[in-house]
Design an enzyme around this catalytic site. Structure first.
Site, short mmCIF file in Angstrom:
data_model
loop_
_atom_site.label_atom_id
_atom_site.label_comp_id
_atom_site.label_asym_id
_atom_site.label_seq_id
_atom_site.Cartn_x
_atom_site.Cartn_y
_atom_site.Cartn_z
N HIS A 65 0.99 -1.14 0.11
CA HIS A 65 -0.13 -0.05 0.07
C HIS A 65 0.83 1.42 0.11
O HIS A 65 0.31 2.57 0.03
CB HIS A 65 -0.86 -0.03 1.21
C1 UD1 Z 1 -2.20 5.67 5.19
C2 UD1 Z 1 -1.02 6.11 6.08
C3 UD1 Z 1 0.03 5.07 5.99
C4 UD1 Z 1 -0.34 3.95 6.62
C5 UD1 Z 1 -1.48 3.49 5.86
C6 UD1 Z 1 -2.15 2.34 6.47
C7 UD1 Z 1 -0.53 8.44 5.79
C8 UD1 Z 1 0.27 9.72 5.03
N1 UD1 Z 1 -0.52 7.47 5.15
O1 UD1 Z 1 -1.94 5.45 3.82
O2 UD1 Z 1 1.31 5.66 6.65
O3 UD1 Z 1 0.60 2.98 6.37
O4 UD1 Z 1 -2.76 4.43 5.95
O5 UD1 Z 1 -3.00 1.57 5.71
O6 UD1 Z 1 -1.13 9.03 6.86
N2 UD1 Z 1 -9.18 4.31 0.66
C9 UD1 Z 1 -10.31 3.97 0.65
N3 UD1 Z 1 -11.02 3.52 2.16
C10 UD1 Z 1 -10.19 3.62 3.10
C11 UD1 Z 1 -9.15 4.34 3.04
C12 UD1 Z 1 -8.45 4.64 1.82
O7 UD1 Z 1 -10.94 3.80 -0.56
O8 UD1 Z 1 -11.23 3.41 4.15
C13 UD1 Z 1 -8.53 4.87 -0.53
C14 UD1 Z 1 -8.62 6.06 -1.05
O9 UD1 Z 1 -8.45 6.05 -2.50
C15 UD1 Z 1 -7.65 7.11 -0.67
C16 UD1 Z 1 -6.24 6.10 -0.44
O10 UD1 Z 1 -6.93 4.80 -0.29
O11 UD1 Z 1 -7.22 8.00 -1.41
C17 UD1 Z 1 -5.29 6.21 0.27
O12 UD1 Z 1 -5.64 6.54 1.93
P1 UD1 Z 1 -4.91 7.25 2.64
O13 UD1 Z 1 -5.63 7.31 3.98
O14 UD1 Z 1 -4.78 8.80 2.21
O15 UD1 Z 1 -3.53 6.66 2.58
P2 UD1 Z 1 -2.87 5.16 2.95
O16 UD1 Z 1 -2.27 4.97 1.55
O17 UD1 Z 1 -3.94 4.35 3.42
N1 UDP Z 2 -3.43 -5.62 8.98
C1 UDP Z 2 -4.53 -6.12 9.03
N2 UDP Z 2 -5.43 -6.44 7.77
C2 UDP Z 2 -4.80 -6.36 6.58
C3 UDP Z 2 -3.30 -5.75 6.33
C4 UDP Z 2 -2.82 -5.42 7.59
O1 UDP Z 2 -5.18 -6.38 10.08
O2 UDP Z 2 -5.52 -6.73 5.53
C5 UDP Z 2 -2.63 -5.12 10.17
C6 UDP Z 2 -1.35 -5.67 10.08
O3 UDP Z 2 -1.38 -6.84 10.94
C7 UDP Z 2 -0.66 -4.66 11.27
C8 UDP Z 2 -1.41 -3.31 10.60
O4 UDP Z 2 -2.72 -3.76 9.86
O5 UDP Z 2 -1.00 -4.86 12.58
C9 UDP Z 2 -0.26 -2.71 9.68
O6 UDP Z 2 -0.92 -1.50 9.20
P1 UDP Z 2 -0.72 -1.16 7.83
O7 UDP Z 2 -0.07 -2.15 7.16
O8 UDP Z 2 -2.04 -0.71 7.23
O9 UDP Z 2 0.03 0.10 8.12
P2 UDP Z 2 1.80 0.50 8.36
O10 UDP Z 2 1.94 -0.50 9.40
O11 UDP Z 2 2.74 0.42 7.00
O12 UDP Z 2 1.61 1.87 8.89
#
Ligand code: UD1
Ligand code: UDP
Length: 358
Positions: free
Chosen positions: A204
């Site tokens: 992601h």
């Molecule tokens: C965010 C965090 C990242 C974390 C990740 C965990 C920042 C800068 N990034 O990244 O550090 O590792 O969350 O998962 O805060 N979207 C949906 N539904 C949701 C959430 C996201 O459709 O519930 C899609 C949308 O298109 C959105 C994109 O995912 O634009 C990115 O979501 P965003 O929260 O901006 O960043 P993440 O990549 O999720």
């Molecule tokens: N995780 C989860 N379901 C998923 C993917 C990740 O529960 O489908 C959990 C994972 O076990 C870990 C946390 O989400 O505890 C990590 O978050 P994520 O990868 O979204 O973000 P990051 O740690 O890179 O910020």
């Protein structure tokens, strides 16, 4: 005493669970503020339901958007909540935009701010999370570090006061949920997986999903492997579709919706290897003793690489061969603590928030 905990994204919720439990056991008044950064059921509510986190007191409904939009909107709305609630301290978790907005809003209102997972550094400023980490650490009053490396990183930046080595709250979360995951998750059976015989993949990071060349290289590598389970983050799904890769990947790879924490622990524990760009998943792979291939140039969890259980393979390299060939060599160390980081964290926050606390 009143403590505001500020969260918004999946990894924030997982870190909040053990801390919130500890706050409530002590009868401290907790106000949970959810920015709404993540909002799909499987990215959000499922963690509150499965991990026993109380419903947020405030849901700010910010949703997706550019970094400036997201952080700016959060900042305005968090400020309003903090002005109304007047908590004695604020706790923020990790490195998301919700973490940054919460930390900044508290600091500007002179409310004491504690940062859980302080001191992490990948030393890559192109990563939005790295900017969030540095800024939040520099405006927080209490720095709660999961590892000695994190303490040392802060020292190099001149932050030495109110820095504490607490261990990692994700160890607490895992310990709290391990047994229930074992009994309640049926993901292995429902996907028809062989224990120890599949690869688990998560992707992601913006640098991987938003760059067509990198995402194509990752997709190609997953297609070369047999038996890949891929709980797909909505960002990855959106980009795979946009770059015309979705059809091929979902035909050969087991692409599933993001899973809840209980299913994730079970999928991780029984995987042959884990392929990821997630911070939290790298650490969980290490804690569970599963070899991890990290699709990045750098990591903030350097201990996992130093101990030989994690390798960094940027998308420009031969990912599939690296995944097939990687075998950890050394014993794992006890670098993330033994659990109970939550108790130490809440002790320290109580001291910070109490009369004359600093
Ligand atoms: C965010 C965090 C990242 C974390 C990740 C965990 C920042 C800068 N990034 O990244 O550090 O590792 O969350 O998962 O805060 N979207 C949906 N539904 C949701 C959430 C996201 O459709 O519930 C899609 C949308 O298109 C959105 C994109 O995912 O634009 C990115 O979501 P965003 O929260 O901006 O960043 P993440 O990549 O999720
Ligand atoms: N995780 C989860 N379901 C998923 C993917 C990740 O529960 O489908 C959990 C994972 O076990 C870990 C946390 O989400 O505890 C990590 O978050 P994520 O990868 O979204 O973000 P990051 O740690 O890179 O910020």
């Amino acid at each position: 005493m009143k403590i505001a905990t500020i969260v918004g994204a999946r990894p924030n919720f997982i870190k909040l669970a053990p801390v919130s439990k500890q706050i409530r056991e002590r009868d401290i008044d907790e106000v949970i503020v959810h920015t709404g950064q993540h909002y799909n059921y499987e990215m959000d509510r499922i963690f509150f339901d499965q991990m026993g986190i109380a419903a947020p007191d405030y849901h700010l409904g910010i949703g997706s958007g550019s970094h400036a939009f997201q952080t700016g909107e959060m900042l305005k709305k968090i400020e309003e909540v903090l002005q109304k609630e007047e908590p004695d301290a604020v706790i923020v978790f990790g490195d998301t935009n919700s973490t940054l907005a919460g930390g900044l809003a508290a600091a500007k209102l002179h409310i004491k701010c504690a940062h859980v997972e302080a001191g992490l550094r990948s030393f890559d400023k192109r990563m939005p999370e790295e900017i969030n980490r540095v800024l939040v650490d520099h405006c927080s009053d209490l720095l709660l570090c999961p590892t000695q490396t994190a303490v040392d990183n802060l020292k190099r930046e001149g932050i030495v006061e109110n820095v504490h080595l607490t261990g990692d709250v994700m160890v607490d979360a895992q310990k709290d949920c391990e047994r229930i995951a074992q009994s309640e998750s049926h993901i292995i059976e429902s996907l028809g997986l062989e224990i120890g015989d599949y690869y688990l993949a998560t992707v992601h990071r913006a640098s991987n999903t938003d760059d067509p060349q990198n995402l194509r290289a990752i997709a190609q590598a997953l297609l070369e492997l047999d038996d890949v389970v891929f709980p797909c983050h909505p960002r990855a799904e959106k980009c795979l579709r946009e770059f015309g890769l979705w059809e091929d990947v979902s035909r050969k790879v087991r692409v599933i919706k993001p899973v809840g924490y209980l299913d994730m622990l079970v999928l991780e524990k029984n995987a042959r290897k884990i392929v990821t760009d997630s911070g939290g998943v790298q650490k969980e792979a290490y804690l569970l003793g599963i070899p991890c291939i990290t699709l990045r140039e750098s990591t903030e969890w350097t201990e996992t690489v130093d101990d030989g259980w994690n390798i960094l393979v940027p998308p420009g390299e031969d990912i599939a061969s690296a995944i097939r060939e990687f075998q950890p060599r050394h014993e794992r160390q006890d670098v993330f603590g033994k659990g109970r980081a939550n108790a130490m964290i809440v002790d320290l926050v109580e001291r910070l928030a109490g009369p004359g606390g600093s």
